[in-house]
Design a protein around this motif. Structure first.
Motif, short mmCIF file in Angstrom:
data_model
loop_
_atom_site.label_atom_id
_atom_site.label_comp_id
_atom_site.label_asym_id
_atom_site.label_seq_id
_atom_site.Cartn_x
_atom_site.Cartn_y
_atom_site.Cartn_z
N ALA A 161 -81.03 21.22 -4.45
CA ALA A 161 -79.79 21.51 -3.72
C ALA A 161 -80.04 21.74 -2.24
N ALA A 162 -81.27 22.13 -1.88
CA ALA A 162 -81.59 22.38 -0.47
C ALA A 162 -81.96 21.11 0.28
N VAL A 163 -82.01 19.97 -0.43
CA VAL A 163 -82.37 18.70 0.20
C VAL A 163 -81.11 18.03 0.74
N PRO A 164 -81.15 17.43 1.93
CA PRO A 164 -79.96 16.77 2.48
C PRO A 164 -79.48 15.61 1.62
N ASP A 165 -78.28 15.16 1.93
CA ASP A 165 -77.71 14.00 1.25
C ASP A 165 -78.64 12.80 1.39
N LEU A 166 -78.72 11.98 0.33
CA LEU A 166 -79.64 10.83 0.31
C LEU A 166 -79.35 9.86 1.46
N ASP A 167 -78.08 9.68 1.79
CA ASP A 167 -77.74 8.77 2.89
C ASP A 167 -78.34 9.26 4.20
N ASP A 168 -78.31 10.61 4.39
CA ASP A 168 -78.89 11.18 5.61
C ASP A 168 -80.39 10.97 5.64
N LEU A 169 -81.02 11.07 4.47
CA LEU A 169 -82.47 10.85 4.41
C LEU A 169 -82.83 9.42 4.77
N VAL A 170 -82.07 8.47 4.22
CA VAL A 170 -82.33 7.06 4.50
C VAL A 170 -82.18 6.78 5.99
N VAL A 209 -67.54 29.17 16.38
CA VAL A 209 -68.02 29.83 15.16
C VAL A 209 -67.26 29.31 13.95
N LEU A 210 -65.96 29.10 14.09
CA LEU A 210 -65.18 28.55 12.97
C LEU A 210 -65.67 27.16 12.59
N GLU A 211 -66.09 26.39 13.58
CA GLU A 211 -66.63 25.06 13.28
C GLU A 211 -67.93 25.19 12.48
N GLN A 212 -68.76 26.18 12.85
CA GLN A 212 -69.98 26.42 12.09
C GLN A 212 -69.66 26.85 10.66
N VAL A 213 -68.62 27.67 10.50
CA VAL A 213 -68.21 28.08 9.16
C VAL A 213 -67.78 26.87 8.34
N SER A 214 -67.02 25.96 8.97
CA SER A 214 -66.58 24.76 8.27
C SER A 214 -67.77 23.90 7.84
N ASP A 215 -68.73 23.75 8.74
CA ASP A 215 -69.93 22.97 8.40
C ASP A 215 -70.67 23.60 7.23
N ALA A 216 -70.82 24.92 7.30
CA ALA A 216 -71.52 25.63 6.21
C ALA A 216 -70.73 25.53 4.92
N MET A 217 -69.42 25.59 5.01
CA MET A 217 -68.57 25.52 3.82
C MET A 217 -68.72 24.17 3.13
N MET A 218 -68.76 23.10 3.90
CA MET A 218 -68.88 21.77 3.30
C MET A 218 -70.28 21.57 2.70
N ARG A 219 -71.28 22.17 3.34
CA ARG A 219 -72.62 22.09 2.78
C ARG A 219 -72.67 22.85 1.45
N LEU A 220 -72.03 24.02 1.41
CA LEU A 220 -72.00 24.80 0.17
C LEU A 220 -71.21 24.08 -0.91
N ASP A 221 -70.16 23.38 -0.52
CA ASP A 221 -69.38 22.62 -1.49
C ASP A 221 -70.28 21.62 -2.22
N ASP A 222 -71.13 20.95 -1.48
CA ASP A 222 -72.06 19.99 -2.09
C ASP A 222 -73.11 20.71 -2.94
N GLN A 223 -73.62 21.84 -2.45
CA GLN A 223 -74.68 22.54 -3.17
C GLN A 223 -74.18 23.17 -4.47
N PHE A 224 -73.00 23.75 -4.44
CA PHE A 224 -72.49 24.37 -5.66
C PHE A 224 -72.13 23.33 -6.71
N ARG A 225 -71.76 22.13 -6.29
CA ARG A 225 -71.55 21.06 -7.26
C ARG A 225 -72.85 20.78 -8.02
N GLN A 226 -74.00 20.90 -7.32
CA GLN A 226 -75.29 20.67 -7.98
C GLN A 226 -75.73 21.86 -8.83
N LEU A 227 -75.30 23.06 -8.45
CA LEU A 227 -75.74 24.26 -9.16
C LEU A 227 -74.90 24.57 -10.39
N GLU A 228 -73.70 24.03 -10.47
CA GLU A 228 -72.85 24.34 -11.62
C GLU A 228 -73.42 23.84 -12.94
#
Length: 505
Positions: free
Chosen positions: A153-162, A231-250
């Motif tokens: 879950a701590a690894v970036p999206d595969l497209d970003d890696l490529v 700061v709100l933009e940083q919160v949004s970025d973190a929120m979207m990252r968590l959205d992806d991570q929690f999908r993997q952790l469920e």
């Protein structure tokens, strides 16, 4: 999980290990890993890293009841296989790199040699623990699986890696703006905050946490009342990252997760996504569209286990049941009242009441700073005790530290022939009671009324109380000088505090 030294967290109430083990076995990803481990055999081909060979993925997907033709089927099978390998449910023998390199050069298509390079896989010894081990063995396997999923879950999206691969096939971390250690620490911090938000004074909260609130807890400085747009933009970025991570952790059973509404993402810019929930301007229905997450009981167990491993004090209700009364009172003195009561009840269960009461009273003694709160928790522990506790309580009637507590307990039960306390005991008990309340809850709104109640029936109270031989006399009188609702009494308390300080030198 890395962690800085942390104050003791509120204790969490967890199901039994047997219940948690059943939850672990029912977690979709762990269940798939077990099924693939049972399927593995001499004909199962693995690559150089122990990964399931591509030609095996369709069959593995079918074993899991997934559609091999659906792109998701092989992906889920590959993920479950990795969990099986990492947890020891499967043992793999990787191919030998060194001996017949000439044969690998044949094939002409650049892939034939690699395809021949395969090891073997068989069920691991730990697979037997799934059905034949103790609940703790199953939970240990699940914790190992959790480590694998958290690392993924701590690894970036595969497209970003490529996109970040350079010409030599190496990842350009600067371009990716990804630091593996930093990402792992961020996810650990998120889960620690979620744990803290989930634990309440009664053991655990059933309510989900809005994703923007969790993201804000990692981004917004504590002293910032009105987050800036940046700061709100940083919160949004973190929120979207968590959205992806929690999908993997469920799928591993760590959380129950409601993802961010995709329609909402289509409607709003990133900066706007977090603004409403962070500012608290939306109702429950709107907030839920931004994503909601809750640690399951198994998730609470898993995060607590990682915290304990990192040296964080994360108690659980019931873990003091086999400890002595001194350890019990010392520990619950730092618990919220509801959690303290739950811990005390479990400690009392199965003990003979007279013996338990005598132990508690002995442990409540002490002129140290923690003594008043220990005695308050002892009084709380004695509250449900019946007549069988009376002999042990009567035995401390003449004790200068416990005599007042004993008289209160006997009087509340309407027991006859309880000797009246002398003045010294009354004053000492008053100081001890207020000191305990200050230690338990601080300067609450209710405390001034308690102060007034305890002093109203004693003429010249402040003329005498400053002489009380109690380590908290000065601090209690100073608090009464600040908080007593009667101005005249508050002034007398301040004078008495001055006398007590002078007397103590």
């Amino acid at each position: 999980m890395s962690a800085e030294p942390h104050p003791t967290l509120p204790p969490v109430r967890l199901p039994s290990d047997a219940e948690l083990a059943r939850e672990a076995l029912a977690a979709p990803l762990f269940a798939r890993a077990v099924r693939l481990a049972r399927w593995a055999g001499p004909d199962t081909r693995v690559g150089v890293g122990g990964e399931l060979a591509a030609v095996q993925l369709p069959e593995a997907a079918a074993v899991l009841g997934l559609d091999p033709a659906d792109e998701e089927g092989p992906v889920l099978a590959s993920q479950a296989w990795r969990v099986a390998v990492d947890t020891g449910l499967v043992d793999v023998t990787e191919p030998d790199d060194g001996g017949d390199g000439g044969d690998r050069g044949d094939g002409g298509d650049g892939g034939g040699g690699a395809e021949e390079e395969s090891g073997t896989a068989v069920p691991g010894e730990d697979l037997a623990l799934v059905t034949g081990g103790a609940p703790g063995d199953v939970l240990d396997l699940w914790l190992a699986a959790l480590d694998t999923v958290l690392a993924d879950a701590a690894v970036p999206d595969l497209d970003d890696l490529v996109d970040a691969l350079d010409a030599g096939g190496e990842i350009d971390f600067d371009r990716l703006d990804w630091n593996p250690g930093r990402e792992a620490d961020f996810l650990d911090g998120v889960l620690a905050n979620l744990y803290l938000l989930s634990v309440s004074e009664h053991g655990a909260s059933d309510g989900p946490v809005p994703l923007p609130v969790l993201a804000a807890s990692m981004v917004v400085p504590e002293d910032m009342r009105d987050p800036t747009d940046a700061v709100l933009e940083q919160v949004s970025d973190a929120m979207m990252r968590l959205d992806d991570q929690f999908r993997q952790l469920e799928p591993i059973g760590l959380v129950e997760f409601r993802p961010v509404d995709e329609a909402l993402m289509a409607e709003a810019d990133d900066e706007e996504l977090a603004a409403g929930p962070v500012a608290g301007a939306l109702d429950d229905e709107d907030v839920s569209r931004y994503g909601m997450v809750r640690l399951t009981p198994l998730g609470l167990y898993g995060i607590r286990a990682r915290m304990l491993e990192a040296g964080v004090a994360a108690p659980a209700v019931g873990e003091l049941a086999d400890k002595g009364a001194d350890a019990l009172l010392d520990a619950v003195s730092g618990y919220p009242e509801g959690a303290a009561q739950a811990e005390i009840e479990q400690w009392l269960a199965g003990r003979e009441v007279p013996v338990a009461v005598a132990e508690l009273l002995a442990a409540a003694r002490g002129a140290d700073e923690g003594g008043p709160l220990r005695r308050l928790r002892c009084q709380q522990a004695l509250a449900p005790a019946g007549p069988e506790a009376e002999p042990a309580v009567r035995a401390v009637l003449d004790d200068p530290e416990l005599g007042g507590l004993a008289r209160v307990w006997l009087a509340e039960r309407g027991v006859a022939d309880v000797p009246a306390p002398d003045g010294a005991m009354v004053f000492w008990l008053t100081v001890d009671t207020i000191a305990a309340q200050l230690a338990a809850d601080g300067e609450t709104e209710e405390l001034p009324l308690l102060m007034q109640s305890l002093t109203a029936h004693h003429a010249g109270f402040f003329d005498q109380v400053w002489r009380v031989e109690h380590p908290a006399t000065v601090s209690v009188l100073e608090a009464m000088g600040r908080m007593h609702p009667d101005r005249k009494a508050a002034k007398e308390a301040r004078k008495a505090a001055f006398k007590a300080r002078s007397r103590q030198g």
